[in-house]
Design an enzyme around this catalytic site. Sequence first.
Site, PDB file in Angstrom:
ATOM      1  N   CYS A 237       0.867  -1.333   0.019  1.00  0.00           N
ATOM      2  CA  CYS A 237       0.081  -0.139   0.288  1.00  0.00           C
ATOM      3  C   CYS A 237       0.784   1.257   0.057  1.00  0.00           C
ATOM      4  O   CYS A 237       0.683   2.187  -0.913  1.00  0.00           O
ATOM      5  CB  CYS A 237      -0.787  -0.109   1.221  1.00  0.00           C
ATOM      6  SG  CYS A 237      -0.309   0.117   2.758  1.00  0.00           S
ATOM      7  N   HIS A 288      -2.375   0.990   6.985  1.00  0.00           N
ATOM      8  CA  HIS A 288      -2.933   0.743   5.375  1.00  0.00           C
ATOM      9  C   HIS A 288      -3.199   2.342   4.901  1.00  0.00           C
ATOM     10  O   HIS A 288      -3.475   3.188   5.698  1.00  0.00           O
ATOM     11  CB  HIS A 288      -4.324   0.045   5.358  1.00  0.00           C
ATOM     12  CG  HIS A 288      -4.342  -0.190   3.909  1.00  0.00           C
ATOM     13  ND1 HIS A 288      -3.702  -1.037   2.853  1.00  0.00           N
ATOM     14  CD2 HIS A 288      -5.636   0.045   3.073  1.00  0.00           C
ATOM     15  CE1 HIS A 288      -4.157  -0.899   1.696  1.00  0.00           C
ATOM     16  NE2 HIS A 288      -5.545  -0.159   1.749  1.00  0.00           N
ATOM     17  N   ASN A 300      -5.619   1.473  -4.417  1.00  0.00           N
ATOM     18  CA  ASN A 300      -4.883   1.042  -3.315  1.00  0.00           C
ATOM     19  C   ASN A 300      -4.292  -0.347  -3.824  1.00  0.00           C
ATOM     20  O   ASN A 300      -4.903  -0.991  -4.585  1.00  0.00           O
ATOM     21  CB  ASN A 300      -5.455   1.020  -1.946  1.00  0.00           C
ATOM     22  CG  ASN A 300      -6.511  -0.060  -1.683  1.00  0.00           C
ATOM     23  OD1 ASN A 300      -6.458  -0.811  -0.669  1.00  0.00           O
ATOM     24  ND2 ASN A 300      -7.383  -0.542  -2.906  1.00  0.00           N
TER      25      ASN A 300
END
Length: 333
Positions: A237, A288, A300
């Site tokens: 990410c 994240h 993402n």
Amino acid sequence: MRASTAVLAGVGATTAVVVGALAQAGGDTHPVGAAALSAAVPAEYRDLVQEAGNTCPDVSPNLLAALLKQESGFNPKAQSPVGAQGIAQFMPSTWASHGIDGNGDGKRDVWDPEDAIPSSAKYLCTIAEDVKDVPGDKRNNMLAAYNAGSGAVKKYQGVPPYKETQHYVQTISAAADSNPGGGTGTTTQQAVTVINAAEERIGTPYSWGGGNANGPSSGTCCSPSGKTGVGIVGFDCSGLTLYAYAKAGINLPRTAAQQYAASEPVKPGQVRPGDLVFYGNSAASIHHVGIYVGNGYILNAARPGTDVRYDPMDMMSDLYAVARPTQNSNKEI
């Protein structure tokens, strides 16, 4: 005839389908996102500008807003000494060729913003295509062609040496790139670059520890679930966000938590595409990050076993904050 207007979802809001057929969760269809308007657009024209600003990739709502402000100050009754008319300042001959019936009422009225604003965007798209082979900055050439004509841009192979046109291009470009939230955060143009860079990587495999400023790379071992990125060329990410922001000339640190520390939190009403969406229970436990693209969606690298993709902003229950990376920051957690 007019499509539904794109609406930016607030932090933590339930994702709503507001534009045609949005991407399904985990899909690769663009769910649409238009940058927040930085120019002071009157309320009655904001929806029109937001819609028309997505007519083609060469035009953004912010650019269109800046152009209309420069042309007429958003005055639908404006008329120049040389005969340009309406909010978008069309010359009669240009309107005859490029004016459209934007509101579907059966008339093409240069004095009606519901016709003139979408016509202005469509005309920008047309001249962008017309001067696409001219060397130099494509946006500057498009704006110069709107002001001085495509013929002049082709003749001089770029922005013509006319003081009026050069000032016109500089003024609109500066307004279009201004940061609605102020401060030292990313400009609108940088946000567009970030999103475009990430979109180009849709379908790239997730790789724990993978990705850097140069692109996808082999990852490391191991994720909290025991998954390894060794031998998998791709992004995790924060590797994806680091890469996308590097394309816009902004250097981010490597991890999601560090990237949050290098960003300024954004209030729900000020969230705009290109901002980073962080997940975790605290600043120190952020695990994240994704790139906001509009309408409650992010781009993402979600988790091992998936590819870079679109997901709803509320894909995880611990959405912590939305923040905008600063140009230069040495903040620590």
